[in-house]
Write an enzyme that holds these catalytic residues in place. Structure first.
Site, PDB file in Angstrom:
ATOM      1  N   ASP A  52       3.008  51.843 -17.784  1.00  0.00           N
ATOM      2  CA  ASP A  52       2.849  51.714 -19.236  1.00  0.00           C
ATOM      3  C   ASP A  52       2.938  53.102 -19.870  1.00  0.00           C
ATOM      4  O   ASP A  52       3.662  53.966 -19.376  1.00  0.00           O
ATOM      5  CB  ASP A  52       1.516  51.024 -19.554  1.00  0.00           C
ATOM      6  CG  ASP A  52       1.590  50.155 -20.807  1.00  0.00           C
ATOM      7  OD1 ASP A  52       1.696  50.728 -21.904  1.00  0.00           O
ATOM      8  OD2 ASP A  52       1.547  48.927 -20.680  1.00  0.00           O
ATOM      9  N   HIS A  86      -1.387  51.942 -25.795  1.00  0.00           N
ATOM     10  CA  HIS A  86      -1.044  50.649 -25.204  1.00  0.00           C
ATOM     11  C   HIS A  86      -1.504  50.563 -23.748  1.00  0.00           C
ATOM     12  O   HIS A  86      -2.159  49.595 -23.344  1.00  0.00           O
ATOM     13  CB  HIS A  86       0.462  50.393 -25.305  1.00  0.00           C
ATOM     14  CG  HIS A  86       0.870  49.006 -24.932  1.00  0.00           C
ATOM     15  ND1 HIS A  86       1.159  48.629 -23.644  1.00  0.00           N
ATOM     16  CD2 HIS A  86       1.029  47.895 -25.692  1.00  0.00           C
ATOM     17  CE1 HIS A  86       1.486  47.343 -23.625  1.00  0.00           C
ATOM     18  NE2 HIS A  86       1.425  46.879 -24.857  1.00  0.00           N
ATOM     19  N   ASN A 178       7.380  38.829 -27.166  1.00  0.00           N
ATOM     20  CA  ASN A 178       6.786  38.600 -28.486  1.00  0.00           C
ATOM     21  C   ASN A 178       7.841  38.191 -29.506  1.00  0.00           C
ATOM     22  O   ASN A 178       8.869  38.859 -29.650  1.00  0.00           O
ATOM     23  CB  ASN A 178       6.087  39.864 -28.984  1.00  0.00           C
ATOM     24  CG  ASN A 178       4.850  40.206 -28.191  1.00  0.00           C
ATOM     25  OD1 ASN A 178       4.337  39.386 -27.430  1.00  0.00           O
ATOM     26  ND2 ASN A 178       4.362  41.424 -28.363  1.00  0.00           N
ATOM     27  N   SER A 241       1.458  41.040 -24.098  1.00  0.00           N
ATOM     28  CA  SER A 241       0.973  42.151 -23.267  1.00  0.00           C
ATOM     29  C   SER A 241      -0.485  41.933 -22.902  1.00  0.00           C
ATOM     30  O   SER A 241      -0.893  42.078 -21.753  1.00  0.00           O
ATOM     31  CB  SER A 241       1.088  43.487 -23.997  1.00  0.00           C
ATOM     32  OG  SER A 241       2.404  43.905 -24.114  1.00  0.00           O
TER      33      SER A 241
END
Length: 367
Positions: A52, A86, A178, A241
């Site tokens: 990430d 994130h 998404n 996520s």
């Protein structure tokens, strides 16, 4: 088991530092009966790789984030740096242990360890080749679960990396994607042997942010998820996520309780015990249903290929829920896009399942 809702607490918004109120705001903990879950397993002994934006040290993650790596070309460090938030959020959803007296954020598997892999710069726009290198690094480091909360592309490098993780008996969890940014299930969630995760809201209904498709395996909370952020603070995020990190944490709990269970059977436990939603059986919005972690840890689930014809009806116990819907969609992307989505892949040298059809019957379990 049926899904139920509850009224959100009056402390819906966190205080400036958030530590004293964050636990109440984490509605997904009650929804998933995490207090009961943690009496059974807390993820001890399981390493979860989080490729990430990196993971910044946070009081609620102290001791749970191991040295990792910075994959970005020219990058230095051990993965414990994050300027986007994130990655820190995903790590907290998985493994935050909070502090005493219900202070701080709590993760799904608070005794698991996180392997931070920084493969996405702070703008959230990474490259599939770096994600592929991240997966390969996780394989070399012996991760038991890889949580992938991004939409990437099915490059040769990515396909090879995912195949190596599957061959290494790693549970790979990936975000479905998404909407409206994605219109179909993204890669690597679309990969045959990966657990594709979609999202639901606090009522257990399909979250509009979550894409749909025949590849969806399970769904988990994906709306207004409070998690660890930068500078010791917290953030709220919505997206697949977040749901992926939750499922990755669930996979860690199963691997901890059943350390000799192959990755394919870990994935099977998650799908076989999910709470059916929508039309009976598997469907493109909910997959096999909303994850039921208590059932995944305790149900008598026949092995793949050996399902009994006798099925005990699902329990009528309720899963609590409780936080307002809405909120900003979690950060931008890596590979192509960070989604707050997670992928779990089957293990061994074989594909643990074919893609399910919409008319497939529910998996059979006994309780």
């Amino acid at each position: 088991m049926t899904l139920a809702t509850f009224s959100p607490s009056s402390s819906a918004a966190p205080t400036p530092d958030g530590s004293d109120r964050i636990r109440d705001d984490q509605w997904h903990l009650q929804f998933l009966r995490i207090a009961e879950v943690h009496d059974i397993s807390q993820g001890e002994g399981v390493l979860v790789a989080v490729p990430d934006t990196g993971v910044e040290p946070h009081p609620d993650l102290a001791g749970n984030v191991l040295p990792g790596i910075d994959i970005i070309p020219g990058g230095t460090g051990d993965g414990r740096r994050d300027r986007n938030s994130h990655g820190t959020c995903m790590a907290g959803i998985i493994a935050a242990h909070g502090r005493s007296n219900q202070v701080g954020a709590l993760g799904i598997a608070p005794r698991s360890s996180v392997l931070p892999i920084r493969d996405t710069p702070e703008n959230g726009l990474g490259h599939p080749a770096d994600l592929a290198r991240s997966v390969e690094y996780a394989v070399r480091k012996g991760a038991g679960v890889i949580s992938i909360s991004v939409a990437s592309s099915a490059s040769v490098e990515m396909q090879r990396a995912i195949a190596s993780a599957i061959a290494a008996n790693i549970v790979v969890v990936a975000a479905a994607g998404n909407a409206p940014r994605e219109s179909q299930v993204s890669y690597p969630a679309s990969e045959e042997a990966v657990i594709a995760v979609g999202g639901v809201d606090s009522k257990g209904d399909h979250a509009p942010v979550s894409v749909t498709g025949p590849e969806i395996d399970v769904v988990a909370p994906a709306v207004n998820i409070y998690c660890t952020g930068l500078n010791g603070r917290y953030r709220m995020s919505s997206g697949t996520s977040d749901a992926t990190a939750i499922v990755a944490g669930a996979a860690a709990l199963i691997r901890s309780k059943y350390p000799h269970l192959p990755a394919a059977e870990v994935a099977h436990r998650l799908t076989a015990t999910a709470v059916d939603k929508g039309p009976p059986g598997r469907d493109d919005e909910y997959g096999y249903g909303v994850i039921d972690i208590v059932a995944a840890l305790t149900a008598d689930v026949p092995p793949l290929g050996f399902e009994s014809s006798a099925v005990t009806p699902p329990s009528t116990d309720s899963v609590g829920v409780g936080a307002p819907d809405g909120g900003d969609v979690g950060a931008t992307a890596r590979g192509l896009i960070t989604l707050g989505v997670l992928v779990a892949a089957g293990g061994g040298y074989w594909v643990w399942r074919r893609r399910r059809r919409a008319d497939d019957p529910p998996p059979r379990i006994s309780r």
